[in-house]
Design a protein around this motif. Structure first.
Motif, PDB file in Angstrom:
ATOM      1  N   ARG A  97       0.823  -1.209   0.000  1.00 55.51           N
ATOM      2  CA  ARG A  97       0.000   0.000   0.000  1.00 55.51           C
ATOM      3  C   ARG A  97       0.856   1.258   0.000  1.00 55.51           C
ATOM      4  O   ARG A  97       0.573   2.223  -0.711  1.00 55.51           O
ATOM      5  N   LEU A  98       1.914   1.259   0.794  1.00 51.16           N
ATOM      6  CA  LEU A  98       2.769   2.435   0.873  1.00 51.16           C
ATOM      7  C   LEU A  98       3.520   2.661  -0.441  1.00 51.16           C
ATOM      8  O   LEU A  98       3.652   3.801  -0.906  1.00 51.16           O
ATOM      9  N   ALA A  99       4.038   1.595  -1.029  1.00 48.97           N
ATOM     10  CA  ALA A  99       4.773   1.735  -2.287  1.00 48.97           C
ATOM     11  C   ALA A  99       3.861   2.252  -3.394  1.00 48.97           C
ATOM     12  O   ALA A  99       4.259   3.126  -4.183  1.00 48.97           O
ATOM     13  N   LEU A 100       2.638   1.754  -3.476  1.00 50.80           N
ATOM     14  CA  LEU A 100       1.701   2.215  -4.498  1.00 50.80           C
ATOM     15  C   LEU A 100       1.279   3.658  -4.248  1.00 50.80           C
ATOM     16  O   LEU A 100       1.100   4.438  -5.189  1.00 50.80           O
ATOM     17  N   ALA A 101       1.126   4.026  -2.977  1.00 47.72           N
ATOM     18  CA  ALA A 101       0.741   5.401  -2.659  1.00 47.72           C
ATOM     19  C   ALA A 101       1.835   6.374  -3.068  1.00 47.72           C
ATOM     20  O   ALA A 101       1.569   7.447  -3.617  1.00 47.72           O
ATOM     21  N   LEU A 102       3.095   6.028  -2.803  1.00 46.26           N
ATOM     22  CA  LEU A 102       4.207   6.897  -3.194  1.00 46.26           C
ATOM     23  C   LEU A 102       4.276   7.035  -4.710  1.00 46.26           C
ATOM     24  O   LEU A 102       4.518   8.127  -5.239  1.00 46.26           O
ATOM     25  N   LYS A 103       4.027   5.930  -5.416  1.00 46.02           N
ATOM     26  CA  LYS A 103       4.199   5.916  -6.869  1.00 46.02           C
ATOM     27  C   LYS A 103       3.027   6.556  -7.608  1.00 46.02           C
ATOM     28  O   LYS A 103       3.226   7.312  -8.563  1.00 46.02           O
ATOM     29  N   ARG A 107       1.770  10.871  -3.115  1.00 41.21           N
ATOM     30  CA  ARG A 107       2.076  10.931  -1.680  1.00 41.21           C
ATOM     31  C   ARG A 107       3.574  11.128  -1.463  1.00 41.21           C
ATOM     32  O   ARG A 107       4.247  10.304  -0.851  1.00 41.21           O
ATOM     33  N   SER A 108       4.099  12.237  -1.966  1.00 39.10           N
ATOM     34  CA  SER A 108       5.533  12.486  -1.789  1.00 39.10           C
ATOM     35  C   SER A 108       5.898  12.651  -0.318  1.00 39.10           C
ATOM     36  O   SER A 108       7.066  12.491   0.058  1.00 39.10           O
ATOM     37  N   ASP A 109       4.912  12.951   0.546  1.00 42.41           N
ATOM     38  CA  ASP A 109       5.178  13.050   1.984  1.00 42.41           C
ATOM     39  C   ASP A 109       5.680  11.734   2.567  1.00 42.41           C
ATOM     40  O   ASP A 109       6.369  11.725   3.597  1.00 42.41           O
ATOM     41  N   LEU A 110       5.356  10.620   1.896  1.00 39.55           N
ATOM     42  CA  LEU A 110       5.780   9.313   2.415  1.00 39.55           C
ATOM     43  C   LEU A 110       7.289   9.122   2.341  1.00 39.55           C
ATOM     44  O   LEU A 110       7.847   8.279   3.052  1.00 39.55           O
ATOM     45  N   ALA A 111       7.968   9.884   1.488  1.00 45.89           N
ATOM     46  CA  ALA A 111       9.420   9.736   1.373  1.00 45.89           C
ATOM     47  C   ALA A 111      10.113  10.049   2.694  1.00 45.89           C
ATOM     48  O   ALA A 111      11.205   9.526   2.953  1.00 45.89           O
ATOM     49  N   LYS A 112       9.508  10.872   3.521  1.00 41.15           N
ATOM     50  CA  LYS A 112      10.141  11.250   4.792  1.00 41.15           C
ATOM     51  C   LYS A 112      10.324  10.039   5.718  1.00 41.15           C
ATOM     52  O   LYS A 112      11.446   9.728   6.114  1.00 41.15           O
ATOM     53  N   PRO A 113       9.257   9.305   6.089  1.00 44.45           N
ATOM     54  CA  PRO A 113       9.490   8.115   6.918  1.00 44.45           C
ATOM     55  C   PRO A 113      10.204   7.004   6.160  1.00 44.45           C
ATOM     56  O   PRO A 113      11.027   6.282   6.735  1.00 44.45           O
ATOM     57  N   MET A 114       9.913   6.864   4.867  1.00 38.55           N
ATOM     58  CA  MET A 114      10.561   5.802   4.095  1.00 38.55           C
ATOM     59  C   MET A 114      12.069   6.004   4.016  1.00 38.55           C
ATOM     60  O   MET A 114      12.840   5.039   4.066  1.00 38.55           O
ATOM     61  N   GLY A 115      12.506   7.246   3.881  1.00 44.35           N
ATOM     62  CA  GLY A 115      13.936   7.515   3.846  1.00 44.35           C
ATOM     63  C   GLY A 115      14.618   7.118   5.140  1.00 44.35           C
ATOM     64  O   GLY A 115      15.745   6.606   5.130  1.00 44.35           O
ATOM     65  N   ARG A 116      13.924   7.322   6.244  1.00 45.65           N
ATOM     66  CA  ARG A 116      14.463   6.905   7.549  1.00 45.65           C
ATOM     67  C   ARG A 116      14.568   5.386   7.631  1.00 45.65           C
ATOM     68  O   ARG A 116      15.567   4.846   8.107  1.00 45.65           O
ATOM     69  N   TRP A 117      13.544   4.685   7.142  1.00 46.48           N
ATOM     70  CA  TRP A 117      13.579   3.221   7.153  1.00 46.48           C
ATOM     71  C   TRP A 117      14.684   2.701   6.243  1.00 46.48           C
ATOM     72  O   TRP A 117      15.402   1.749   6.591  1.00 46.48           O
ATOM     73  N   LEU A 118      14.826   3.312   5.070  1.00 49.86           N
ATOM     74  CA  LEU A 118      15.869   2.884   4.134  1.00 49.86           C
ATOM     75  C   LEU A 118      17.256   3.086   4.736  1.00 49.86           C
ATOM     76  O   LEU A 118      18.140   2.244   4.554  1.00 49.86           O
ATOM     77  N   ALA A 119      17.455   4.192   5.420  1.00 50.71           N
ATOM     78  CA  ALA A 119      18.758   4.456   6.029  1.00 50.71           C
ATOM     79  C   ALA A 119      19.108   3.371   7.038  1.00 50.71           C
ATOM     80  O   ALA A 119      20.268   2.924   7.118  1.00 50.71           O
ATOM     81  N   ALA A 120      18.119   2.917   7.817  1.00 50.97           N
ATOM     82  CA  ALA A 120      18.378   1.847   8.777  1.00 50.97           C
ATOM     83  C   ALA A 120      18.736   0.549   8.069  1.00 50.97           C
ATOM     84  O   ALA A 120      19.655  -0.171   8.475  1.00 50.97           O
ATOM     85  N   ALA A 121      18.013   0.236   6.974  1.00 47.28           N
ATOM     86  CA  ALA A 121      18.288  -1.002   6.239  1.00 47.28           C
ATOM     87  C   ALA A 121      19.634  -0.957   5.536  1.00 47.28           C
ATOM     88  O   ALA A 121      20.247  -1.996   5.275  1.00 47.28           O
TER      89      ALA A 121
END
Length: 250
Positions: A97-103, A107-121
């Motif tokens: 759901r999140l990936a489809l919403a961003l794409k 929902r460019s606002d989703l990049a903010k939490p997603m970027g934090r998650w990506l940095a951890a991974a």
């Protein structure tokens, strides 16, 4: 197709609610204690892969436990043109759901939490001070979507990691059809000669460790084309980082 349309509609409603009633879960709109967060049920459904046993090459989750780097059967049969890879969460439920919403739902606002998650991974992939390179869009797709979701993710992840981001080191020189429903061979064929290093700015990849960033990995065809282009441009090593990893049936 209907399921995707429903997911996009839900994402749009969530965006509308967030504009009027903050703070809310970025996935379902339920009230949360902080901005840019997931509610308890969506967090549990997401199945974050940080700390889980995953393939060291493509990031797909694996059963069991192991202390050292392991590879999935698919990567053992078909070695990838990059050295290591990680994903934040599986492409299902909350992750889908999140990936489809961003794409698709702006929902460019989703990049903010997603970027934090990506940095951890990304932490296991940070040796040799890599540069982050988003998977490129063709200019015609940028006109339709208004943004490149991979570039949004790379920018946010780079900010958290303190790593440089090269947004246009790679270019997509011809448009390709959606790869969502093609088989492995069809996806690879569609991308033949489609991605290359930028004639000038691609020189920045020479001698560098490159961390390719994208939203979803399915067969890996797009990332493979990008990895090959980066290698041809002189990259010393190529790794991949994606928001969501699709789990394909063998």
């Amino acid at each position: 197709m209907l399921e995707s349309a429903r997911d996009v509609a839900i994402a749009s409603l969530v965006a509308l609610r967030r504009a009027v009633y903050p703070p809310a879960c970025v996935a379902c709109g339920a009230l949360t204690d902080s901005e840019f967060a997931l509610c308890g049920p969506c967090w549990r459904e997401a199945g974050f892969l940080l700390g889980a046993l995953v393939c060291d090459s493509c990031g797909v989750p694996l059963p069991g436990q192991d202390d050292g780097p392991v590879q999935c059967d698919d990567c053992l049969r078909r070695p990838k043109p990059w050295s290591r890879g990680r994903a934040t969460l599986p492409y299902r439920g909350t992750g889908r759901r999140l990936a489809l919403a961003l794409k698709h739902a702006d929902r460019s606002d989703l990049a903010k939490p997603m970027g934090r998650w990506l940095a951890a991974a990304a932490r296991p992939l940070l040796s040799d001070e890599p540069v982050l390179v988003p998977v490129p869009h063709h200019w015609t797709r940028l006109l339709r979507r208004k943004h490149n979701q991979a570039q949004l993710l790379a920018s946010e992840a780079g900010r958290h990691l303190g790593c440089p981001v090269l947004p246009d080191a790679l270019v997509r020189r011809r448009a390709t059809k959606s790869l969502g429903h093609g088989g492995r061979e069809a996806r690879a064929a569609a991308l033949t000669d489609a991605i290359m290093a930028h004639p000038r700015r691609g020189a920045a990849l020479r001698g560098r460790a490159v961390l390719l960033v994208d939203d979803v990995m399915t067969s890996g065809a797009t990332l493979s084309a990008c990895a090959e282009a980066a290698t041809l441009a002189g990259a010393a090593d190529v790794r991949v980082l994606v928001l969501a990893r699709a789990i394909l049936e063998p």
